[in-house]
Scaffold this active site. Sequence first.
Site, PDB file in Angstrom:
ATOM      1  CG  ASP A  23      -1.910   1.312   2.019  1.00 42.09           C
ATOM      2  OD1 ASP A  23      -2.127   1.381   0.456  1.00 42.09           O
ATOM      3  OD2 ASP A  23      -1.999   1.940   2.351  1.00 42.09           O
TER       4      ASP A  23
ATOM      5  CD  GLU B 289      -5.207   0.803  -3.839  1.00 44.91           C
ATOM      6  OE1 GLU B 289      -6.268   1.168  -3.667  1.00 44.91           O
ATOM      7  OE2 GLU B 289      -4.467   1.054  -3.299  1.00 44.91           O
TER       8      GLU B 289
ATOM      9  CB  CYS C 199     -17.309  -9.753   8.857  1.00 45.72           C
ATOM     10  SG  CYS C 199     -16.856  -8.467   8.571  1.00 45.72           S
TER      11      CYS C 199
ATOM     12  CB  CYS D 216     -15.348  -4.201  10.916  1.00 42.02           C
ATOM     13  SG  CYS D 216     -16.333  -5.291  10.088  1.00 42.02           S
TER      14      CYS D 216
ATOM     15  CG  ASP E 193      -1.848   3.170   5.681  1.00 46.22           C
ATOM     16  OD1 ASP E 193      -2.585   4.073   5.254  1.00 46.22           O
ATOM     17  OD2 ASP E 193      -0.641   4.022   6.262  1.00 46.22           O
TER      18      ASP E 193
END
Length: 398
Positions: A187, A272, A327, A343, A352
Amino acid sequence: MSKFRKVYRFRMKPTKAQAHALNRMAGARRWVWNWGLARKREHYKEFGKTLAYHALAAELTVLKTKPETAWLKEADSQAMQQTLKDLDRSFVNFFDRRSRFPTFKNRKRDRARFRIPQRVKVVDGKVVIPKIGPVRIYQSQPVDEPTKSATFRRSADGKWYVSLTAEFEMPDLPLVPPCPERTVGIDLGLIDFATLSDGSEPIPAPKFFRKAQKKLRKAQRTVSRRKPGSKRKTKARIQVARIHRKTANQRNDFLHKLSTELIGKHDGLCIEDLSVKGLAKTKLAKSVNDAAWGEFRRQLEYKCLWNRKHLVVIDRWFPSSKMCNACSALNVRLTLSDREWDCDCGAHHKRDLLAACNIRDEGLRMLAAGQAESQNARRTSVRPHFEAVGVEPRIPRL
Ligand SMILES: [Zn+2]
């Protein structure tokens, strides 16, 4: 076997007389370009047809016998013919709507440059140029392959560079998808340059990134303050160019070390596609970082290719930092300033690191599905070049 092209780029160290000769050669190229362009325009006006390269090259030969243009003999004839070919090319590009109509070259506006299609060799740390002779270069690495064409360019701050093109072949090896343990997700960011999915310490963005931005901003302000057309303005412009060059050298050195290390440790690398990420940043932060990201990706591309490693580029819309990897729920409320989040399933995420893990998992999925392979096949057109100035980047030998 696949054919690859490699470009060696070295900074030159001409003597005063040689620098003068290089400038003259570039001047002759500009003259021939302008003359050829004018001839083509006249011819078209008169006959409604384009004047072909061969006819123009023949006219050029005649010019050398005339006293007022006899000085053309001093320039390398192949370089001058190449100019006419370049001119032809620019017309083709114009008709194919790839570029604008070719314009006359101006000594002030256009960077000095010329190209010699053959015969240029590197011997004993010198580049041997027809009609000029051996000119010293900062040779950072050996030139192993026979080189084809050589392009000479003067940078905005007055330094001469030579780029030599070589072609080489490499056997096609079957690409076996790498195992997950040897695959890493990377990343890229502004504060930490790279965060890896293996949980190791993030690689901070080098300090000179920020320093370069400051220096550039200052130097650009100076340029805008100075009187148009003045000597002082030109000086200030050269200063900006010098900062750009120094920054690029430092940046590439840092990136070469990092990319070589990553490729040594892993068989699969996932990144990415970052073309959109920079949009939210300020203009200058963007310029230095975007350049670094672009260059980093370029290095990974060709180093992976030459070392038979996998590079997977994930779609820019992939929600790498928003998706819980426990999940698969999406955190739609996540903002750019949130460095960590929880979450609903109870998992705690560092932004990151989560992104790096998600990038790795998505990369592995694409590799398994064979989607990354078609990407690899397209990558044969990668055109690496080597920065050979000042600080020497470590370049992996083949
Ligand atoms: Zn979750």
